[in-house]
Design a protein around this motif. Structure first.
Motif: not given
Length: 106
Positions: A52-77
């Motif tokens: 979007t560097r040449s476009l009039a678009v707002e880009v926001e970053y909302w950092p979130m943990p990546d749940p796909t990195d979680t291991g363990g039981t189904r309930e833990h995931i």
């Protein structure tokens, strides 16, 4: 990539659904128009800024943990996915919903 069944499961807990939508890459969206792009991972944020560097678009970053990195039981995931869902609900509310009448001065 593939649609994540854990995403569908935690959305269903809140009576939400992605319907028939499938994941798409930024390249898939290149010809679409947006006022705002919200990214959740550093790699996606950098890619969105580049796209979007040449476009009039707002880009926001909302950092979130990546749940796909979680291991363990189904309930833990599921707990990791629920955490991201709740964080996103809070961010969406703060960003897009009108303040309550009593908090109009905030």
């Amino acid at each position: 990539g593939e649609r994540d069944p854990f995403v569908d499961a935690v959305l269903a807990e809140d009576d939400l659904s992605l319907g028939e939508r499938q994941p798409r890459t930024l390249e898939d969206l290149e010809d679409d128009y947006f006022d705002l792009i919200v990214t959740l991972a550093p790699e996606a944020h950098h890619a969105a800024l580049e796209l979007t560097r040449s476009l009039a678009v707002e880009v926001e970053y909302w950092p979130m943990p990546d749940p796909t990195d979680t291991g363990g039981t189904r309930e833990h995931i599921m707990a990791a996915y629920r955490d991201v869902r709740e964080r996103l609900k809070t961010r969406i509310s703060r960003r897009f919903l009108l303040p309550e009448a009593g908090n109009a001065a905030d």
